[in-house]
Design a protein around this motif. Structure first.
Motif, PDB file in Angstrom:
ATOM      1  N   SER A   7      14.410  39.642   2.316  1.00  0.00           N
ATOM      2  CA  SER A   7      15.827  39.362   2.545  1.00  0.00           C
ATOM      3  C   SER A   7      16.337  38.548   1.379  1.00  0.00           C
ATOM      4  O   SER A   7      15.589  38.183   0.471  1.00  0.00           O
ATOM      5  CB  SER A   7      16.024  38.590   3.854  1.00  0.00           C
ATOM      6  N   ASP A   8      17.642  38.240   1.390  1.00  0.00           N
ATOM      7  CA  ASP A   8      18.221  37.446   0.310  1.00  0.00           C
ATOM      8  C   ASP A   8      17.825  35.980   0.387  1.00  0.00           C
ATOM      9  O   ASP A   8      17.889  35.262  -0.609  1.00  0.00           O
ATOM     10  CB  ASP A   8      19.754  37.551   0.347  1.00  0.00           C
ATOM     11  N   GLU A   9      17.412  35.507   1.574  1.00  0.00           N
ATOM     12  CA  GLU A   9      17.234  34.075   1.789  1.00  0.00           C
ATOM     13  C   GLU A   9      15.776  33.626   1.776  1.00  0.00           C
ATOM     14  O   GLU A   9      15.447  32.572   1.262  1.00  0.00           O
ATOM     15  CB  GLU A   9      17.873  33.671   3.127  1.00  0.00           C
ATOM     16  N   PHE A  10      14.876  34.400   2.374  1.00  0.00           N
ATOM     17  CA  PHE A  10      13.474  33.995   2.458  1.00  0.00           C
ATOM     18  C   PHE A  10      12.627  35.208   2.811  1.00  0.00           C
ATOM     19  O   PHE A  10      13.124  36.245   3.235  1.00  0.00           O
ATOM     20  CB  PHE A  10      13.274  32.881   3.493  1.00  0.00           C
ATOM     21  N   GLY A  11      11.315  35.050   2.630  1.00  0.00           N
ATOM     22  CA  GLY A  11      10.378  36.094   3.004  1.00  0.00           C
ATOM     23  C   GLY A  11      10.074  37.059   1.872  1.00  0.00           C
ATOM     24  O   GLY A  11      10.952  37.432   1.095  1.00  0.00           O
ATOM     25  N   ILE A  12       8.796  37.473   1.783  1.00  0.00           N
ATOM     26  CA  ILE A  12       8.376  38.420   0.756  1.00  0.00           C
ATOM     27  C   ILE A  12       7.397  39.434   1.340  1.00  0.00           C
ATOM     28  O   ILE A  12       6.683  39.158   2.311  1.00  0.00           O
ATOM     29  CB  ILE A  12       7.687  37.708  -0.430  1.00  0.00           C
ATOM     30  N   PHE A  13       7.376  40.633   0.754  1.00  0.00           N
ATOM     31  CA  PHE A  13       6.313  41.605   0.957  1.00  0.00           C
ATOM     32  C   PHE A  13       5.348  41.482  -0.223  1.00  0.00           C
ATOM     33  O   PHE A  13       5.772  41.460  -1.383  1.00  0.00           O
ATOM     34  CB  PHE A  13       6.867  43.032   1.012  1.00  0.00           C
ATOM     35  N   ALA A 131      13.096  32.310  11.148  1.00  0.00           N
ATOM     36  CA  ALA A 131      14.272  31.654  10.581  1.00  0.00           C
ATOM     37  C   ALA A 131      13.803  30.450   9.781  1.00  0.00           C
ATOM     38  O   ALA A 131      12.757  29.858  10.082  1.00  0.00           O
ATOM     39  CB  ALA A 131      15.249  31.220  11.679  1.00  0.00           C
ATOM     40  N   SER A 132      14.570  30.095   8.763  1.00  0.00           N
ATOM     41  CA  SER A 132      14.184  29.011   7.864  1.00  0.00           C
ATOM     42  C   SER A 132      14.857  27.705   8.257  1.00  0.00           C
ATOM     43  O   SER A 132      16.087  27.587   8.199  1.00  0.00           O
ATOM     44  CB  SER A 132      14.537  29.364   6.416  1.00  0.00           C
ATOM     45  N   GLU A 220      20.981  22.542  20.150  1.00  0.00           N
ATOM     46  CA  GLU A 220      22.072  22.789  19.197  1.00  0.00           C
ATOM     47  C   GLU A 220      21.525  23.063  17.799  1.00  0.00           C
ATOM     48  O   GLU A 220      21.956  24.006  17.116  1.00  0.00           O
ATOM     49  CB  GLU A 220      22.999  21.565  19.165  1.00  0.00           C
ATOM     50  N   LEU A 221      20.566  22.252  17.368  1.00  0.00           N
ATOM     51  CA  LEU A 221      20.000  22.421  16.035  1.00  0.00           C
ATOM     52  C   LEU A 221      19.190  23.714  15.925  1.00  0.00           C
ATOM     53  O   LEU A 221      19.222  24.398  14.891  1.00  0.00           O
ATOM     54  CB  LEU A 221      19.133  21.220  15.677  1.00  0.00           C
ATOM     55  N   MET A 222      18.465  24.053  16.984  1.00  0.00           N
ATOM     56  CA  MET A 222      17.709  25.302  16.947  1.00  0.00           C
ATOM     57  C   MET A 222      18.654  26.503  16.910  1.00  0.00           C
ATOM     58  O   MET A 222      18.428  27.458  16.144  1.00  0.00           O
ATOM     59  CB  MET A 222      16.777  25.391  18.153  1.00  0.00           C
ATOM     60  N   GLU A 223      19.702  26.464  17.703  1.00  0.00           N
ATOM     61  CA  GLU A 223      20.669  27.570  17.702  1.00  0.00           C
ATOM     62  C   GLU A 223      21.298  27.734  16.319  1.00  0.00           C
ATOM     63  O   GLU A 223      21.498  28.855  15.842  1.00  0.00           O
ATOM     64  CB  GLU A 223      21.749  27.323  18.751  1.00  0.00           C
ATOM     65  N   PHE A 224      21.594  26.625  15.668  1.00  0.00           N
ATOM     66  CA  PHE A 224      22.146  26.679  14.315  1.00  0.00           C
ATOM     67  C   PHE A 224      21.133  27.275  13.345  1.00  0.00           C
ATOM     68  O   PHE A 224      21.475  28.108  12.490  1.00  0.00           O
ATOM     69  CB  PHE A 224      22.528  25.266  13.880  1.00  0.00           C
ATOM     70  N   THR A 225      19.872  26.873  13.486  1.00  0.00           N
ATOM     71  CA  THR A 225      18.819  27.339  12.580  1.00  0.00           C
ATOM     72  C   THR A 225      18.571  28.826  12.703  1.00  0.00           C
ATOM     73  O   THR A 225      18.363  29.523  11.705  1.00  0.00           O
ATOM     74  CB  THR A 225      17.519  26.563  12.851  1.00  0.00           C
ATOM     75  N   VAL A 226      18.592  29.354  13.933  1.00  0.00           N
ATOM     76  CA  VAL A 226      18.198  30.748  14.170  1.00  0.00           C
ATOM     77  C   VAL A 226      19.395  31.684  14.248  1.00  0.00           C
ATOM     78  O   VAL A 226      19.304  32.777  14.817  1.00  0.00           O
ATOM     79  CB  VAL A 226      17.323  30.870  15.433  1.00  0.00           C
ATOM     80  N   ASP A 227      20.503  31.292  13.653  1.00  0.00           N
ATOM     81  CA  ASP A 227      21.673  32.178  13.550  1.00  0.00           C
ATOM     82  C   ASP A 227      21.203  33.573  13.130  1.00  0.00           C
ATOM     83  O   ASP A 227      20.471  33.726  12.151  1.00  0.00           O
ATOM     84  CB  ASP A 227      22.618  31.601  12.497  1.00  0.00           C
ATOM     85  N   PRO A 228      21.577  34.624  13.876  1.00  0.00           N
ATOM     86  CA  PRO A 228      21.117  35.975  13.536  1.00  0.00           C
ATOM     87  C   PRO A 228      21.423  36.409  12.103  1.00  0.00           C
ATOM     88  O   PRO A 228      20.738  37.282  11.563  1.00  0.00           O
ATOM     89  CB  PRO A 228      21.859  36.858  14.547  1.00  0.00           C
ATOM     90  N   ALA A 229      22.409  35.797  11.486  1.00  0.00           N
ATOM     91  CA  ALA A 229      22.736  36.140  10.097  1.00  0.00           C
ATOM     92  C   ALA A 229      21.676  35.650   9.124  1.00  0.00           C
ATOM     93  O   ALA A 229      21.669  36.065   7.956  1.00  0.00           O
ATOM     94  CB  ALA A 229      24.098  35.555   9.726  1.00  0.00           C
ATOM     95  N   TYR A 230      20.774  34.771   9.596  1.00  0.00           N
ATOM     96  CA  TYR A 230      19.774  34.168   8.708  1.00  0.00           C
ATOM     97  C   TYR A 230      18.371  34.359   9.268  1.00  0.00           C
ATOM     98  O   TYR A 230      17.558  33.442   9.273  1.00  0.00           O
ATOM     99  CB  TYR A 230      20.057  32.679   8.525  1.00  0.00           C
ATOM    100  N   ARG A 231      18.060  35.556   9.726  1.00  0.00           N
ATOM    101  CA  ARG A 231      16.740  35.842  10.293  1.00  0.00           C
ATOM    102  C   ARG A 231      16.046  36.971   9.539  1.00  0.00           C
ATOM    103  O   ARG A 231      16.700  37.847   8.976  1.00  0.00           O
ATOM    104  CB  ARG A 231      16.846  36.279  11.758  1.00  0.00           C
TER     105      ARG A 231
END
Length: 276
Positions: A7-13, A131-132, A220-231
């Motif tokens: 993805s654009d934010e994190f993670g690699i193959f 999620a990061s 609240e913090l977990m919900e912010f962290t795991v926003d579907p746009a950043y998974r």
């Protein structure tokens, strides 16, 4: 060894690699790439439990699982996650990891790296979402960061265990090995210096807050962290190994048809440092 982004934010193959024969000269680059990206996906592996542990040991000290009844019979350093029952005996834990969390945050020296290997996978579902928590911290307003910096949180295995349906009572030995611990809300990665929210399971409570207010803040913090746009959602195939850095990542499993499908996963973890 080839590396490309998930993805654009994190993670690699990580491709064109047999983990049973990776030379010492290539390992530092592999480890660094996983730390920098948070999650590394390595497909098409043929790993015995001993192979999995041998690879994990290159990252650090392998941890023994908390619940001994789900250890692999050939290698107790491998924890089995499965819905398969043979001769009336479960091969592994069928209910582990379906809520957002970071692994073993209730330890004084919690998990640094997790290694999850797919032996059998269902035809649909049973994915793992990531999620990061470092990206989440970066996304917070400065005032919110200032509010959270220096906050301490109580992580309790005993409290987490009480939320598990039909779970057996913990033994005195298990309770002795798993006392409540205090960790910072925001931790600093020892290799990169990057800061990240450190979010345990939904039973962790900040020090000095009521349970109601503390759990609401953590939610609240977990919900912010795991926003579907950043998974990143990993759809498993047999032979996949996914390695992630719990110092910066949170994750969860997704449900699948446990009645008609089979899922068999082998997991091992490597001990980390005390969060600071």
């Amino acid at each position: 060894m080839k590396i490309r982004s998930t993805s654009d934010e994190f993670g690699i193959f990580i491709e064109d690699l047999d983990l049973r024969t990776i030379p010492d000269t290539d390992f530092p680059a592999l480890r660094s790439a996983i730390i920098q990206s948070g999650v590394g996906v390595i497909r098409d592996q043929l790993l015995t439990p001993a192979d999995l542990v041998s690879f994990a040991e290159r990252f650090g000290k392998v941890e023994y699982g908390v619940r001994g009844e789900f250890q692999h019979p050939d290698n107790p350093d491998v924890y089995v996650i499965s819905n398969i029952v043979e001769d009336g005996k479960p091969l592994g834990n069928p209910n582990d990891g379906f809520a957002w969390h970071t692994d073993l945050s209730f330890l004084e020296h919690p998990t640094a790296f997790t290694f999850l290997y797919a032996v059998e996978t269902p035809t649909s579902g049973g994915n793992t979402e990531f999620a990061s928590a470092a990206l989440a911290y970066d996304r917070l307003p400065a005032a919110r960061k200032a509010e959270l910096d220096g906050m301490l949180v109580c992580h309790s295995y005993k409290r987490l265990h009480t939320t598990r349906k039909n779970a057996r009572a913990l033994t005195e030995e298990e309770l002795r090995r798993m006392p409540d611990v205090i960790h910072p809300m925001v931790r600093t990665h020892p290799d990169t210096g990057r800061r990240a929210l450190y979010l345990g399971p939904n039973t962790s409570v900040p020090i000095g807050m009521t349970d109601e207010a503390g759990l609401a803040l953590m939610d609240e913090l977990m919900e912010f962290t795991v926003d579907p746009a950043y998974r990143y959602v990993h759809v498993w195939k047999p032979g996949d190994l996914v390695v992630w850095d719990n110092r910066t990542m949170v994750h969860r499993a997704t449900e699948y048809d446990k009645i008609n499908e089979r899922r068999l996963m082998h997991r091992t973890t490597v001990k980390g440092e005390r969060p600071v």
